[in-house]
Design a protein around this motif. Structure first.
Motif, mmCIF file in Angstrom:
data_model
loop_
_atom_site.group_PDB
_atom_site.id
_atom_site.type_symbol
_atom_site.label_atom_id
_atom_site.label_comp_id
_atom_site.label_asym_id
_atom_site.label_seq_id
_atom_site.Cartn_x
_atom_site.Cartn_y
_atom_site.Cartn_z
ATOM 1 N N SER A 10 0.823 -1.217 0.000
ATOM 2 C CA SER A 10 0.000 0.000 0.000
ATOM 3 C C SER A 10 0.854 1.263 0.000
ATOM 4 C CB SER A 10 -0.901 0.015 1.233
ATOM 5 O OG SER A 10 -0.121 0.109 2.414
ATOM 6 N N THR A 32 -8.789 2.377 2.072
ATOM 7 C CA THR A 32 -8.649 1.755 0.752
ATOM 8 C C THR A 32 -9.905 0.976 0.355
ATOM 9 O OG1 THR A 32 -7.604 -0.248 1.586
ATOM 10 C CG2 THR A 32 -6.153 1.594 1.039
ATOM 11 N N ALA A 33 -10.935 1.046 1.199
ATOM 12 C CA ALA A 33 -12.204 0.438 0.798
ATOM 13 C C ALA A 33 -12.751 1.156 -0.433
ATOM 14 C CB ALA A 33 -13.210 0.508 1.944
ATOM 15 N N CYS A 34 -12.496 2.466 -0.477
ATOM 16 C CA CYS A 34 -13.002 3.238 -1.624
ATOM 17 C C CYS A 34 -11.901 3.678 -2.572
ATOM 18 C CB CYS A 34 -13.746 4.482 -1.153
ATOM 19 S SG CYS A 34 -15.451 4.167 -0.710
ATOM 20 N N HIS A 35 -10.824 4.241 -2.018
ATOM 21 C CA HIS A 35 -9.820 4.838 -2.896
ATOM 22 C C HIS A 35 -8.441 4.260 -2.629
ATOM 23 C CE1 HIS A 35 -8.272 7.331 0.385
ATOM 24 N NE2 HIS A 35 -9.515 7.687 0.662
ATOM 25 N N SER A 36 -7.533 4.585 -3.518
ATOM 26 C CA SER A 36 -6.164 4.110 -3.420
ATOM 27 C C SER A 36 -5.481 4.672 -2.180
ATOM 28 C CB SER A 36 -5.404 4.556 -4.666
ATOM 29 O OG SER A 36 -4.023 4.429 -4.474
ATOM 30 N N LEU A 77 -3.808 8.114 -2.271
ATOM 31 C CA LEU A 77 -4.481 9.379 -1.977
ATOM 32 C C LEU A 77 -4.170 9.806 -0.534
ATOM 33 C CD1 LEU A 77 -6.069 11.296 -3.653
ATOM 34 C CD2 LEU A 77 -8.170 10.135 -3.039
ATOM 35 N N GLN A 88 -18.956 12.114 -0.282
ATOM 36 C CA GLN A 88 -18.446 10.957 -1.007
ATOM 37 C C GLN A 88 -18.936 9.615 -0.469
ATOM 38 O OE1 GLN A 88 -16.470 11.528 -3.889
ATOM 39 N NE2 GLN A 88 -17.283 13.551 -3.387
ATOM 40 N N GLY A 89 -19.873 9.660 0.462
ATOM 41 C CA GLY A 89 -20.463 8.416 0.933
ATOM 42 C C GLY A 89 -19.664 7.675 1.992
ATOM 43 N N GLU A 128 1.269 -4.624 -7.014
ATOM 44 C CA GLU A 128 0.548 -4.015 -5.921
ATOM 45 C C GLU A 128 -0.949 -4.022 -6.212
ATOM 46 O OE1 GLU A 128 1.302 0.215 -4.126
ATOM 47 O OE2 GLU A 128 3.064 -0.610 -5.125
ATOM 48 N N GLU A 140 -3.816 -6.419 -4.318
ATOM 49 C CA GLU A 140 -4.911 -5.850 -3.549
ATOM 50 C C GLU A 140 -6.231 -6.522 -3.893
ATOM 51 O OE1 GLU A 140 -4.835 -1.684 -4.311
ATOM 52 O OE2 GLU A 140 -3.079 -1.389 -3.046
ATOM 53 N N ASN A 194 -2.379 8.295 -8.542
ATOM 54 C CA ASN A 194 -3.510 7.676 -7.883
ATOM 55 C C ASN A 194 -4.056 6.637 -8.847
ATOM 56 O OD1 ASN A 194 -5.748 7.197 -6.287
ATOM 57 N ND2 ASN A 194 -6.476 9.299 -6.302
ATOM 58 N N ASP A 195 -4.416 5.459 -8.319
ATOM 59 C CA ASP A 195 -4.923 4.437 -9.229
ATOM 60 C C ASP A 195 -6.402 4.156 -9.027
ATOM 61 O OD1 ASP A 195 -4.881 2.087 -7.167
ATOM 62 O OD2 ASP A 195 -2.940 3.069 -7.043
ATOM 63 N N ARG A 196 -6.983 4.710 -8.016
ATOM 64 C CA ARG A 196 -8.448 4.585 -7.866
ATOM 65 C C ARG A 196 -8.987 5.830 -7.206
ATOM 66 N NH1 ARG A 196 -10.615 -0.323 -4.644
ATOM 67 N NH2 ARG A 196 -11.207 1.116 -3.049
ATOM 68 N N HIS A 221 -19.137 6.220 -9.597
ATOM 69 C CA HIS A 221 -18.474 6.639 -8.362
ATOM 70 C C HIS A 221 -17.571 5.535 -7.799
ATOM 71 C CE1 HIS A 221 -18.063 8.477 -4.340
ATOM 72 N NE2 HIS A 221 -18.301 9.595 -5.000
ATOM 73 N N ILE A 222 -16.424 5.956 -7.246
ATOM 74 C CA ILE A 222 -15.471 4.958 -6.723
ATOM 75 C C ILE A 222 -16.029 4.204 -5.522
ATOM 76 C CG2 ILE A 222 -13.304 5.932 -7.581
ATOM 77 C CD1 ILE A 222 -12.984 7.348 -4.900
ATOM 78 N N SER A 223 -17.017 4.762 -4.842
ATOM 79 C CA SER A 223 -17.594 4.065 -3.689
ATOM 80 C C SER A 223 -18.496 2.915 -4.138
ATOM 81 C CB SER A 223 -18.416 5.042 -2.843
ATOM 82 O OG SER A 223 -19.560 5.490 -3.563
ATOM 83 N N GLN A 254 -21.485 3.201 -5.351
ATOM 84 C CA GLN A 254 -22.900 3.574 -5.334
ATOM 85 C C GLN A 254 -23.334 3.887 -6.760
ATOM 86 O OE1 GLN A 254 -21.692 6.241 -1.837
ATOM 87 N NE2 GLN A 254 -23.913 6.311 -1.759
ATOM 88 N N LYS A 257 -24.785 7.442 -7.729
ATOM 89 C CA LYS A 257 -24.094 8.644 -7.256
ATOM 90 C C LYS A 257 -23.364 9.327 -8.418
ATOM 91 C CE LYS A 257 -21.319 10.128 -3.306
ATOM 92 N NZ LYS A 257 -22.234 11.218 -2.944
#
Lengths: 162, 439
Positions: A73, A89-93, A96, A118-119, B11, B15, B89-91, B220-222, B224, B227
């Motif tokens: 990570s 990291t559940a949502c983003h890299s 960040l 962003q939830g 990496e 993940e 950033n990758d996500r 959206h990355i979450s 949802q 969204k």
């Protein structure tokens, strides 16, 4: 008298050629644009940089720590790491997180922003541990109005001007 | 300072292999077979990275690193992108272009920076893709297919510079949250499409229209589903400018997936976030558009200047409506060493949201004296301009070459950082490269 077979030969050859042409046309329809695209674009990467070998056991590297950094990570491995990794990291890299710097208050504002727009869920008692980790390991550094060029990081090279 | 580390392919795969597949190659396992199902576009992208066409792609298991990339700690290239891009950033995927890769007159598609807020759409089907125009100030709701857009309106090709509002954020102190862009969230391409105003006029714009907003097909990355990732826009006057485009081609080729394929807006001179990607809907509003990332502090700066670190309430933040005068030295790459007898040629780009750049100067003595560069005119408004110069150094030693552009109004780039703002936008401080001169 000629054999019937001899009469057939030029017909067969023509037929075979036709089939070949058809196959080529079909193939071009199917993959033509990809092939063209491949020739059309610059080679995207230096393949020498990629060693062809059996796949390494990436899974074994998941928990690898080097120089205090969780390699996968890029996060600093310290108290609070697990909860930060699991939450963020559940949502983003994780990048960040690692590319940002802020005070505890600044990190808290980011969390509020993520919750409002962003939830992101309510972090409950984990929030304190997350904030402590972030504020300690990703705190701002004083760099003034404009930092020196990072001379240490420059890769010096001889410029060929011929 | 913030260390920029590049993301290794392992990496990503370690993940979440399936997610990595989907994200990098747009490849998904089929529900029954668990085999990776490669769509045509994804296959091309993967082939490009591997440098050869991948055979038997349909038998390639989902979530596995291609053998040619396995066992390597090297950074990987994003699909359709040059490996020299720096992945921040990758996500979501965000990657910037180092200055020396921006030396072409027009930025090649594979070198154009990527600033995604969400996940690009899958299964893009050109035959079913539509663009809908609606909103309070639209005379009617109208939907066009891609074919209709191409047939009905006059095509136009313009060179337009796109720069992320946060380009240069990395230098702000106190630091601002978000992707820590250095200098490379900028590029200039020849965009082919149609004028937005032609489409708006075909639909009919009511006299009370004040703003135009976009919606795209990214997710959206979450995760949802409903969204909205980002929905920004521009004032109606900007939308009606002759250079405001709905584009489907970039440098004569389809727009790369990561840059908005198959359809996007292009507004030169505005923060690039106004130029919606994967465009599916445009709303003509009778108020300032209020979609996600239009409001609050996003893409806004303090209406009045503030001291560094000041907390600014939302109502005192104003929308950015133009990128500042700026330039970049694209040759040589920083770190060049040369002999004192040699003249150093430099090249670069300069751009502005105002009329044009009228001069570019360079300094080799930290801004004490400036010499002028040769400057080429812009192909059209909002295109970047090329500059060049030959530099002689008075003695051996360490030098920095600084470049400073000035626009037609006499507004030039600052040498230190411009006004601090909470989100770290609009850093147009002059670009610097390091040079060593030896005997």
């Amino acid at each position: 008298m000629r054999e019937p077979f001899d009469n057939l030969r030029p017909i067969l050859v023509t037929l075979n050629l036709s089939v070949l042409v058809l196959i080529f046309c079909f193939g071009y329809l199917l993959i033509g644009d990809q092939v063209v695209a491949m020739f059309d674009q610059p080679k995207p990467m230096d393949m020498d940089a990629y060693r062809a070998s059996a796949a390494t056991a990436a899974a074994e590297d998941v928990d690898r720590i080097e120089n205090g950094i969780h390699v996968q990570s890029g996060l600093i491995y310290a108290e609070g790491f697990d909860i930060v990794r699991g939450t963020c990291t559940a949502c983003h890299s994780a990048k960040l997180v690692t590319q940002n710097r802020a005070t505890r208050e600044g990190w808290e504002q980011m969390i509020r922003w993520m919750q409002e727009t962003q939830g992101l869920w309510d972090l409950g008692k984990n929030e304190d541990a997350i904030l402590s980790y972030l504020a300690q390991h990703y705190a701002p550094e004083e760099v003034g109005r404009r930092a020196n060029l990072d001379v240490e990081a420059i890769e010096w090279y001889v410029l060929d001007l011929e | 300072m913030h260390k920029k580390d590049k993301k290794g392919i392992h990496e990503l795969y370690a993940e979440d292999p399936l997610a990595a597949d989907k994200q990098l190659w747009d490849r998904e396992p089929l529900p029954n077979t668990r085999r990776g199902f490669l769509k045509k576009g994804a296959l091309t992208a993967m082939s490009l990275v591997l440098g050869a066409k991948m055979v038997h792609a349909e038998h390639f298991p989902a979530g596995m690193i291609p053998a040619a990339l396995a066992g390597s700690d090297q950074p990987f290239a994003l699909p359709g992108k040059h490996p020299g891009l720096i992945v921040l950033n990758d996500r979501p995927i965000n990657a910037e272009t180092p200055p020396e890769l921006l030396d072409d007159k027009l930025t090649p598609n594979d070198r154009f920076f990527v600033r995604n807020n969400g996940i690009p759409p899958e299964n893009v089907d050109l035959s079913t893709w539509t663009l809908t125009i609606e909103g309070e100030s639209a005379a009617q709701t109208k939907t066009y297919t891609l074919a209709e857009l191409k047939q009905k309106f006059t095509p136009v090709t313009l060179q337009l510079t796109l720069e992320c509002g946060g380009n240069g954020r990395k230098e702000f102190n106190p630091p601002a949250k978000g992707n820590q862009w250095s200098t490379g969230a900028v590029g200039c391409a020849a965009w082919t499409g149609i004028r937005l105003r032609d489409v708006l006029e075909d639909v009919g714009v009511k006299s009370d229209a004040v703003y135009v907003g976009y919606y795209g097909k990214d997710t959206h990355i979450s995760g949802q589903a409903d969204k909205v990732v980002i929905s920004r826009g521009v004032p109606i006057d900007k939308a009606m400018e002759a250079e405001s485009l709905i584009a489907w081609e970039m440098n004569g080729k389809p727009i790369p997936m990561l840059n908005g394929y198959p359809l996007r807006l292009v507004f030169g001179g505005y923060p690039a976030s106004a130029s919606g990607k994967w465009l599916s809907k445009i709303v003509i509003r009778n108020q300032v558009h209020d979609g996600p990332k239009m409001t609050g502090q996003s893409y806004r700066v303090p209406c009045k200047p503030v001291a560094p670190g000041t907390k600014v309430p939302d109502e005192e933040m104003c929308i950015i409506e133009g990128m500042p005068v700026k330039s970049l030295i694209t040759f040589p790459k920083t770190g060049a060493t040369l002999r004192q007898r040699q003249a150093l040629p430099i090249r670069g780009k300069a751009w502005t949201s105002t009329e044009k750049i009228t001069r570019v100067d360079y300094s080799i003595d930290f801004g004490a004296t400036w010499q002028s560069c040769t400057l080429e005119p812009a192909a059209n408004r909002y295109a970047w301009q090329q500059f060049s110069a030959d530099i002689r150094f008075p003695e051996i030693g360490y030098y920095e070459v600084w470049a400073r552009a000035t626009d037609a109004n006499g507004i030039a780039q600052p040498m230190l950082l411009p006004g601090w703002n909470p989100r770290g936008y609009l850093n147009n401080a002059c670009h610097r490269i390091a040079i060593k001169v030896t005997a």
